[in-house]
Design a protein around this motif. Structure first.
Motif, short mmCIF file in Angstrom:
data_model
loop_
_atom_site.label_atom_id
_atom_site.label_comp_id
_atom_site.label_asym_id
_atom_site.label_seq_id
_atom_site.Cartn_x
_atom_site.Cartn_y
_atom_site.Cartn_z
N GLU A 192 0.80 9.28 -4.28
CA GLU A 192 1.28 7.96 -3.87
C GLU A 192 2.22 8.14 -2.67
OE1 GLU A 192 0.34 5.14 -5.09
OE2 GLU A 192 -0.85 5.93 -6.78
N PRO A 193 2.33 7.14 -1.80
CA PRO A 193 3.22 7.26 -0.64
C PRO A 193 4.64 7.66 -1.02
CG PRO A 193 1.82 5.33 -0.42
CD PRO A 193 1.56 5.87 -1.79
N LYS A 194 5.15 7.15 -2.14
CA LYS A 194 6.52 7.47 -2.55
C LYS A 194 6.66 8.92 -3.01
CE LYS A 194 5.77 5.71 -7.25
NZ LYS A 194 6.20 4.73 -8.27
N GLU A 195 5.53 9.57 -3.34
CA GLU A 195 5.56 10.98 -3.79
C GLU A 195 5.36 11.94 -2.63
OE1 GLU A 195 3.55 11.21 -8.08
OE2 GLU A 195 2.19 10.32 -6.60
N ASP A 196 4.94 11.42 -1.50
CA ASP A 196 4.52 12.27 -0.39
C ASP A 196 5.71 12.68 0.48
OD1 ASP A 196 3.36 13.58 1.66
OD2 ASP A 196 2.22 11.88 2.45
N ASP A 197 6.28 13.84 0.18
CA ASP A 197 7.32 14.40 1.02
C ASP A 197 6.91 15.78 1.53
OD1 ASP A 197 7.42 15.75 -1.36
OD2 ASP A 197 9.58 15.57 -1.65
#
Length: 224
Positions: A58-63
């Motif tokens: 998910e975008p919020k998990e993508d670091d």
């Protein structure tokens, strides 16, 4: 046969492995039986057989930053696990088999269903191909524990090797061995025999223990 996983190349995903281990990263390449993942720091070569589930991040998990270089194992043909091991032979790598501790060292020989791995901590180890979870090649300037060439020489192990792990274990009867990196005291003892896919081991307390050969992940002599 078409590989449905190839559509994931370039995608950032989350992999679930045995033991509820989760690894996230960008899929760099899909081979016949191996997946190459960049986790933001290292390139991991994972046998596909151990991947239980893949989901997109998910975008919020993508670091996870994009890779700045290329994988350390160069090749011209489609990747396979055996090719990864062959190309990585003699290269400092980190492997993960069991427990919570990856093992650094180098591959010295590759046989039919196992390979020989030299670890500066555990010395010469026989690793079942069926239990290798992932392999991380070191960069050219990395060495395990910053050991020198004198402390950790890259040289073949001078032992006679059988083609299969089963036959090799039969040759180790009466030797004191450590199985599965000695996860518990019942996995250290004198190898008494191997019959019908069961190893008979005599523990320090002279108790007989019978272990399924298919559950043996690593084995090494105490005097190697």
């Amino acid at each position: 046969m078409k590989n449905i996983l190839k559509k994931l190349v370039g995608e950032k995903v989350k992999l679930q492995l045995p033991g509820k281990k989760i690894i996230a990263g960008m899929v760099i390449e899909i081979g016949s039986d191996v997946l190459v993942l960049f986790d933001g720091k290292d390139y991991l070569y994972l046998p596909i057989v151990h991947i239980q589930k893949i989901t997109k991040l998910e975008p919020k998990e993508d670091d996870i930053p994009p890779p700045s270089g290329t994988p350390n194992i160069e090749h011209d043909e489609e990747l396979s696990l055996r090719k990864v091991l062959t190309l990585g032979k003699g290269m400092f790598t980190e492997i993960y088999i069991t427990g919570n501790q990856p093992i650094p060292g180098f591959i010295s020989s590759i046989m039919n269903n196992y390979f020989v791995f030299y670890s500066p901590v555990y010395k010469t180890m026989l690793i079942s191909l069926n239990h290798l979870k992932w392999l991380i090649p070191y960069t050219a300037n990395q060495r395990p524990y910053s050991l020198t060439n004198q402390q950790l020489p890259l040289q073949p192990v001078n032992i006679s090797l059988a083609r299969t792990l089963e036959v090799q274990i039969e040759k180790m009867v009466n030797e004191l061995v450590i199985l599965n990196i000695g996860e518990n005291s019942n996995l250290i003892g004198k190898l008494n025999s191997l019959q019908n896919n069961f190893i008979e081991l005599i523990t320090a307390r002279e108790e007989l223990i019978y272990l399924n050969m298919h559950d043996i992940k690593t084995i090494h002599f105490t005097n190697m």
